[in-house]
Motif scaffolding. Structure first.
Motif, PDB file in Angstrom:
ATOM      1  N   THR A  41       0.826  -1.205   0.000  1.00 22.82           N
ATOM      2  CA  THR A  41       0.000   0.000   0.000  1.00 22.82           C
ATOM      3  C   THR A  41       0.859   1.254   0.000  1.00 22.82           C
ATOM      4  O   THR A  41       0.544   2.247  -0.679  1.00 22.82           O
ATOM      5  CB  THR A  41      -0.938   0.005   1.213  1.00 22.82           C
ATOM      6  OG1 THR A  41      -1.752  -1.171   1.180  1.00 22.82           O
ATOM      7  CG2 THR A  41      -1.838   1.219   1.204  1.00 22.82           C
ATOM      8  N   ASP A  75       0.738   4.001  -2.994  1.00 24.51           N
ATOM      9  CA  ASP A  75       0.462   5.418  -2.735  1.00 24.51           C
ATOM     10  C   ASP A  75       1.492   6.317  -3.409  1.00 24.51           C
ATOM     11  O   ASP A  75       1.186   7.456  -3.786  1.00 24.51           O
ATOM     12  CB  ASP A  75       0.451   5.696  -1.234  1.00 24.51           C
ATOM     13  CG  ASP A  75      -0.799   5.171  -0.554  1.00 24.51           C
ATOM     14  OD1 ASP A  75      -1.789   4.895  -1.257  1.00 24.51           O
ATOM     15  OD2 ASP A  75      -0.789   5.029   0.677  1.00 24.51           O
ATOM     16  N   GLU A  97     -13.311  -4.421   8.499  1.00 25.22           N
ATOM     17  CA  GLU A  97     -12.177  -3.501   8.536  1.00 25.22           C
ATOM     18  C   GLU A  97     -11.290  -3.715   7.312  1.00 25.22           C
ATOM     19  O   GLU A  97     -10.790  -2.757   6.715  1.00 25.22           O
ATOM     20  CB  GLU A  97     -11.358  -3.707   9.816  1.00 25.22           C
ATOM     21  CG  GLU A  97     -10.087  -2.883   9.903  1.00 25.22           C
ATOM     22  CD  GLU A  97     -10.321  -1.391   9.810  1.00 25.22           C
ATOM     23  OE1 GLU A  97      -9.399  -0.680   9.372  1.00 25.22           O
ATOM     24  OE2 GLU A  97     -11.425  -0.932  10.166  1.00 25.22           O
ATOM     25  N   HIS A 134     -13.022  -2.166   4.404  1.00 25.24           N
ATOM     26  CA  HIS A 134     -12.930  -0.703   4.517  1.00 25.24           C
ATOM     27  C   HIS A 134     -11.559  -0.211   4.055  1.00 25.24           C
ATOM     28  O   HIS A 134     -11.454   0.794   3.324  1.00 25.24           O
ATOM     29  CB  HIS A 134     -13.181  -0.284   5.969  1.00 25.24           C
ATOM     30  CG  HIS A 134     -13.024   1.178   6.209  1.00 25.24           C
ATOM     31  ND1 HIS A 134     -13.889   2.117   5.703  1.00 25.24           N
ATOM     32  CD2 HIS A 134     -12.069   1.874   6.905  1.00 25.24           C
ATOM     33  CE1 HIS A 134     -13.501   3.323   6.074  1.00 25.24           C
ATOM     34  NE2 HIS A 134     -12.401   3.208   6.797  1.00 25.24           N
ATOM     35  N   ARG A 135     -10.488  -0.913   4.450  1.00 21.11           N
ATOM     36  CA  ARG A 135      -9.141  -0.511   4.033  1.00 21.11           C
ATOM     37  C   ARG A 135      -8.985  -0.609   2.521  1.00 21.11           C
ATOM     38  O   ARG A 135      -8.359   0.250   1.889  1.00 21.11           O
ATOM     39  CB  ARG A 135      -8.087  -1.382   4.720  1.00 21.11           C
ATOM     40  CG  ARG A 135      -7.900  -1.102   6.197  1.00 21.11           C
ATOM     41  CD  ARG A 135      -6.581  -1.684   6.690  1.00 21.11           C
ATOM     42  NE  ARG A 135      -6.461  -3.112   6.411  1.00 21.11           N
ATOM     43  CZ  ARG A 135      -6.809  -4.069   7.256  1.00 21.11           C
ATOM     44  NH1 ARG A 135      -7.327  -3.754   8.438  1.00 21.11           N
ATOM     45  NH2 ARG A 135      -6.658  -5.343   6.930  1.00 21.11           N
ATOM     46  N   GLU A 136      -9.560  -1.657   1.938  1.00 25.22           N
ATOM     47  CA  GLU A 136      -9.457  -1.822   0.488  1.00 25.22           C
ATOM     48  C   GLU A 136     -10.201  -0.702  -0.240  1.00 25.22           C
ATOM     49  O   GLU A 136      -9.724  -0.175  -1.247  1.00 25.22           O
ATOM     50  CB  GLU A 136      -9.994  -3.187   0.073  1.00 25.22           C
ATOM     51  CG  GLU A 136      -9.116  -4.348   0.516  1.00 25.22           C
ATOM     52  CD  GLU A 136      -9.542  -5.678  -0.084  1.00 25.22           C
ATOM     53  OE1 GLU A 136     -10.570  -5.698  -0.809  1.00 25.22           O
ATOM     54  OE2 GLU A 136      -8.868  -6.689   0.164  1.00 25.22           O
ATOM     55  N   LEU A 137     -11.371  -0.328   0.264  1.00 26.61           N
ATOM     56  CA  LEU A 137     -12.145   0.735  -0.382  1.00 26.61           C
ATOM     57  C   LEU A 137     -11.429   2.077  -0.280  1.00 26.61           C
ATOM     58  O   LEU A 137     -11.479   2.899  -1.205  1.00 26.61           O
ATOM     59  CB  LEU A 137     -13.539   0.818   0.241  1.00 26.61           C
ATOM     60  CG  LEU A 137     -14.452  -0.390   0.005  1.00 26.61           C
ATOM     61  CD1 LEU A 137     -15.786  -0.179   0.685  1.00 26.61           C
ATOM     62  CD2 LEU A 137     -14.649  -0.628  -1.488  1.00 26.61           C
ATOM     63  N   LYS A 138     -10.738   2.320   0.826  1.00 26.52           N
ATOM     64  CA  LYS A 138      -9.985   3.561   0.976  1.00 26.52           C
ATOM     65  C   LYS A 138      -8.876   3.650  -0.065  1.00 26.52           C
ATOM     66  O   LYS A 138      -8.577   4.734  -0.576  1.00 26.52           O
ATOM     67  CB  LYS A 138      -9.384   3.662   2.380  1.00 26.52           C
ATOM     68  CG  LYS A 138     -10.374   4.033   3.475  1.00 26.52           C
ATOM     69  CD  LYS A 138      -9.687   4.138   4.822  1.00 26.52           C
ATOM     70  CE  LYS A 138      -8.640   5.233   4.841  1.00 26.52           C
ATOM     71  NZ  LYS A 138      -8.004   5.386   6.175  1.00 26.52           N
ATOM     72  N   ARG A 139      -8.271   2.520  -0.392  1.00 33.82           N
ATOM     73  CA  ARG A 139      -7.196   2.523  -1.389  1.00 33.82           C
ATOM     74  C   ARG A 139      -7.699   2.956  -2.758  1.00 33.82           C
ATOM     75  O   ARG A 139      -6.928   3.483  -3.573  1.00 33.82           O
ATOM     76  CB  ARG A 139      -6.567   1.132  -1.483  1.00 33.82           C
ATOM     77  CG  ARG A 139      -5.639   0.797  -0.336  1.00 33.82           C
ATOM     78  CD  ARG A 139      -5.207  -0.640  -0.374  1.00 33.82           C
ATOM     79  NE  ARG A 139      -4.637  -1.036  -1.664  1.00 33.82           N
ATOM     80  CZ  ARG A 139      -4.345  -2.288  -1.987  1.00 33.82           C
ATOM     81  NH1 ARG A 139      -4.578  -3.263  -1.125  1.00 33.82           N
ATOM     82  NH2 ARG A 139      -3.821  -2.566  -3.162  1.00 33.82           N
ATOM     83  N   GLN A 140      -8.976   2.754  -3.036  1.00 30.86           N
ATOM     84  CA  GLN A 140      -9.501   3.074  -4.354  1.00 30.86           C
ATOM     85  C   GLN A 140      -9.528   4.575  -4.633  1.00 30.86           C
ATOM     86  O   GLN A 140      -9.747   4.994  -5.774  1.00 30.86           O
ATOM     87  CB  GLN A 140     -10.894   2.469  -4.517  1.00 30.86           C
ATOM     88  CG  GLN A 140     -10.868   0.951  -4.490  1.00 30.86           C
ATOM     89  CD  GLN A 140     -12.250   0.321  -4.585  1.00 30.86           C
ATOM     90  OE1 GLN A 140     -13.244   1.008  -4.807  1.00 30.86           O
ATOM     91  NE2 GLN A 140     -12.324  -0.989  -4.422  1.00 30.86           N
ATOM     92  N   ALA A 141      -9.263   5.369  -3.605  1.00 29.73           N
ATOM     93  CA  ALA A 141      -9.169   6.816  -3.809  1.00 29.73           C
ATOM     94  C   ALA A 141      -8.018   7.172  -4.748  1.00 29.73           C
ATOM     95  O   ALA A 141      -7.998   8.263  -5.331  1.00 29.73           O
ATOM     96  CB  ALA A 141      -8.996   7.527  -2.465  1.00 29.73           C
TER      97      ALA A 141
END
Length: 279
Positions: free
Chosen positions: A109, A113, A154, A157-164
């Protein structure tokens, strides 16, 4: 600096050190003075360009200066140790999932980023950046069926945040899918119908390309490869150098990071063939 002299462990160490320094409101010059090194050397350490400054003595000194927690200190020391080992090997990093030295910190990750371009080949599972919540949940249930519900949520949720990352117009994602990845029914027909629609919508974005290699394609290189991701990076602000690319291969028991020039060239060649074979 040759590509073989840079490691993904070193880059993640530099990123984490920079994040801790900024959180502690310490200037780069002040940190350099504490270590007795130049600001330029400190900048090279944070940009992942120097392994010589990754001694346990320096790392503990910086952790004290940054008021790092015990978990943060263990992470820094583990990354510094791996940085020194990979420098001796000349590159490459195998990071087992069962190795809890670095806690919940995800090296991939961190690299994702920092990347400016991602190119992936997926055989059965879709890349995290393009998954729907229901698809991610189905993957998580299959991977860790006995995990508590809150742990699974959780993870989703972490995976969806990465899609930003896909919202950044300066970030480009090019994804090649085996037809099998669209036919494997993770979560059932309804989940996959939603997922396929999501892929269609993502493909409309100017910085996202999603293409499929159909079963009817003969003798394509993807049939001989596992899923992998090529990460490419922008110029670094301090040194004005570009970090060499990295190939990430995710396995059930761990992650492999490849960075030697010859290895990268082979995977880039494979991607060219997949590009010519896809629709």
């Amino acid at each position: 600096m040759p590509a073989e002299d840079s490691t993904s462990a070193r880059r993640t160490l530099g990123q984490k050190l920079r994040a801790l320094r900024k959180k502690a409101s310490v200037s780069q010059a002040a940190a350099a003075r504490v270590l007795g090194i130049s600001t330029q050397t400190m900048g090279r350490l944070e940009e992942g360009l120097s392994a010589r400054s990754a001694s346990d003595l320096y790392m503990n000194t910086l952790c004290n200066l940054y008021h790092a927690t015990d978990d943060e200190r263990r992470l820094i020391l583990a990354l510094a140790s791996e940085t020194r080992r990979t420098a001796q090997r000349g590159g490459g990093w195998w990071q087992p999932h069962l190795d809890r030295e670095i806690g919940d910190f995800d090296p991939y990750t961190t690299l994702e980023d920092q990347a400016i371009r991602l190119t992936a080949w997926a055989i059965i599972r879709l890349p995290t950046l393009v998954r729907t919540p229901a698809y991610s949940r189905a993957i998580a249930w299959t991977d860790t069926p006995n995990a508590p519900t809150d742990h699974t949520e959780e993870r989703v949720h972490r995976e969806l945040k990465r899609q930003a990352r896909l919202d950044d117009p300066n970030f480009t994602a090019e994804i090649f899918l085996s037809e099998a990845a669209l036919r494997e029914e993770w979560g059932g027909p309804a989940v996959m119908a939603e997922q396929r629609q999501h892929l269609t919508e993502l493909d409309q974005r100017p910085n996202v390309s999603i293409r499929v290699v159909p079963f009817t394609t003969r003798n394509h290189i993807g049939a001989l490869l596992g899923s992998f991701t090529l990460l490419e990076f922008p110029m670094m602000p301090k040194s004005r150098m570009t970090q060499p690319p990295i190939v990430h291969i995710e396995e059930h028991i761990g992650d492999l990071y490849l960075e030697r020039a010859a290895e990268i060239a082979r995977y880039k060649s494979a991607l060219t063939e997949l590009r010519n074979s896809s629709t």
